[in-house]
Design a protein around this motif. Structure first.
Motif, PDB file in Angstrom:
ATOM      1  N   ARG A  11      -0.703  -0.173   1.781  1.00  0.00           N
ATOM      2  CA  ARG A  11      -0.748   1.255   1.448  1.00  0.00           C
ATOM      3  C   ARG A  11      -2.141   1.658   0.962  1.00  0.00           C
ATOM      4  O   ARG A  11      -2.299   2.352  -0.031  1.00  0.00           O
ATOM      5  N   ASN A  30      -0.205   8.818  -6.581  1.00  0.00           N
ATOM      6  CA  ASN A  30       0.590   8.811  -5.361  1.00  0.00           C
ATOM      7  C   ASN A  30       2.085   8.682  -5.633  1.00  0.00           C
ATOM      8  O   ASN A  30       2.835   8.194  -4.789  1.00  0.00           O
ATOM      9  N   LYS A  80      -7.266   1.681   7.778  1.00  0.00           N
ATOM     10  CA  LYS A  80      -5.997   1.874   7.112  1.00  0.00           C
ATOM     11  C   LYS A  80      -5.177   0.589   7.160  1.00  0.00           C
ATOM     12  O   LYS A  80      -5.122  -0.081   8.192  1.00  0.00           O
ATOM     13  N   LYS A 127      -2.696   2.008  -3.787  1.00  0.00           N
ATOM     14  CA  LYS A 127      -1.272   2.205  -4.017  1.00  0.00           C
ATOM     15  C   LYS A 127      -1.003   3.229  -5.114  1.00  0.00           C
ATOM     16  O   LYS A 127      -0.156   4.114  -4.945  1.00  0.00           O
ATOM     17  N   PRO A 147      -1.347  -0.142   6.396  1.00  0.00           N
ATOM     18  CA  PRO A 147      -0.039   0.389   6.002  1.00  0.00           C
ATOM     19  C   PRO A 147       0.734  -0.548   5.072  1.00  0.00           C
ATOM     20  O   PRO A 147       1.489  -0.091   4.214  1.00  0.00           O
TER      21      PRO A 147
END
Length: 453
Positions: free
Chosen positions: A243, A362, A238, A309, A240
């Motif tokens: 994203r 998203n 992951k 994203k 962050p």
């Protein structure tokens, strides 16, 4: 009297408010057990979350379902009357709020050198149709988290259902019967190794159970004296800042059922006769024998998720020799008689597989998405005498296409979904394969209104 009641309510409100300020993990209050190092006291309590939801449902025909149509599996097969009209080709609707949910995240101090937490969740779905609107337990677990090890005990999703990589459908079925749908009491030990995680689970059954000679029941697994077991390996990465996220995993599952504890052999059948001109009924003479025959089944699952994203893409697959308890096509059947004098039999599994995929945006306000899935009945592959204890024995294959559009406005969500499900019904041959299938379709229009808290 009013002042006393007001004082009590004010005190309760203050206590709940204080307890609700600490989200995360939990431990019951009280002194540390003897021998433990006492850490600095910290706040602990429970933080309540959940949602209120109402579903507005329309189906184009009668369906195989649970809870008055709320949990959709398949369209019902054709049922012709003497005029050749399909009795099941009748549309219907329903409005339901039974998925309304309440959950509590519980936090507390460390114990045994581990961070502690617990979780409890329920809803108004009921356990059977007659219990609709009644509150039932969904999840209840305790976790101990060390640096790289986690021990969980309690009721949670079956390991072949991975919450972080599961369909986000509006429909409560969450992709079933194409996706494993089962919650089980279990003991799960997980070990993190960098970006990898290895988890071993031992499970029993309570709400989602196997079928058998006495109907659906958890006793077939219990009587085998072998907990269902699952070994899972997952890789996740992951970022962050960007994203982005990537998850991939697989598991193997082993289950043993003991369908019967006893077999009954009829030595002489019951009969009616006349003795001295008086009618007499003579009961059957039987002999009961302990039987130890079991039915063992393997299953395997695969899943993956890619988050960018703008988009999230998920996919999964399941193969199983007996997928009945997971609300999927599958089960087992009596294969043959191994000892006619004692009524002993052996068993064979009805195999099945399913694949699914989903893509959604998203966006924070609008989230269009598309879910698609396919399930295949793989038969038994050898001659069986029957009977079957299975789901979908006369379905050769099934598939679903389900677009949806979700609109979020703060804590309010309005979500629309079209669920087009097809089941191909046919005739089951002596080896469990379905011949000459004919497709039957149902279109479900679903509108869900949520309010989160």
């Amino acid at each position: 009297m009013k002042k006393i009641i007001l004082t009590i309510l004010t005190t309760l409100a203050v206590n709940v408010s204080v307890l609700s300020q600490t989200p995360g993990t939990m431990q019951p209050p009280g002194p540390a057990p003897a021998g433990e190092i006492k850490s600095k006291p910290s706040a602990f309590g429970i933080n309540f979350t959940g949602f209120v939801k109402t579903d507005f449902i329309f189906d184009s025909r009668q369906t195989v379902n649970l809870r008055e149509g709320h949990f959709l599996l398949f369209p019902e097969k054709k049922r012709l009357d003497p005029d050749g009209k399909d009795i099941n080709a009748v549309p219907n609707f329903n409005f339901l709020s039974i998925q309304t949910r309440l959950a509590g995240n519980i936090t507390g101090p460390d114990a045994l050198g581990a961070k502690t937490s617990a979780y409890i969740e329920g809803e108004f779905f009921g356990n059977i149709n007659s219990g609709i609107n009644s509150f039932r337990l969904r999840h209840a677990w305790i976790k101990l988290n060390w640096k790289s090890t986690e021990l969980m005990t309690g009721q949670w999703w079956h390991p072949m259902f991975v919450p972080e990589c599961s369909p986000a459908t509006v429909s409560f079925n969450t992709g079933a019967p194409f996706v494993v749908f089962s919650r089980n009491p279990q003991l799960r030990l997980s070990q993190s190794m960098g970006k990898f995680k290895l988890a071993l689970s031992l499970l029993s059954q309570v709400d989602f159970v196997s079928d058998g000679p006495d109907g659906p029941s958890p006793k077939y697994l219990r009587n085998s004296m072998i907990p269902e077991s699952n070994l899972l390996l997952q890789f996740s990465s992951k970022n962050p800042e960007k994203r982005t996220e990537f998850v991939i995993g697989a598991s193997v599952n082993y289950q043993v059922l003991k369908p019967r504890l006893v077999s009954v052999d009829t030595l002489t059948p019951a009969r009616d006769t006349v003795i001295n001109q008086v009618p007499v009924h003579i009961n059957a003479v039987t002999a009961s024998y302990q039987t130890k025959a079991t039915s063992a089944a393997l299953a395997a699952s695969f899943y993956t998720k890619l988050v960018t994203k703008p988009l999230t893409i998920k996919a999964g697959a399941v193969y199983g020799e007996n997928n009945n308890a997971y609300v999927m096509i599958g089960g087992f059947a009596v294969k043959s008689c191994t000892d006619a004098s004692r009524g002993f039999v052996d068993y064979a599994n009805l195999r099945s597989m399913a694949v699914w995929g989903e893509v959604h945006t998203n966006g924070t306000r609008w989230q269009p998405a598309l879910f698609g899935a396919w399930a295949q009945n793989l038969g038994i592959g050898e001659e069986v005498a029957g009977p079957y204890y299975a789901r979908g024995t006369d379905i050769a294959y099934a598939y679903r296409i389900s677009p949806r559009l979700v609109f979020n406005a703060g804590k309010l969500r309005i979500a629309g979904e079209v669920e087009y499900t097809v089941a191909a019904y046919g005739k089951t041959d002596s080896k469990g394969f379905v011949k000459d299938p004919s497709e039957i379709a149902n279109t479900r229009l679903l509108l869900g209104v949520f309010y989160f808290f």
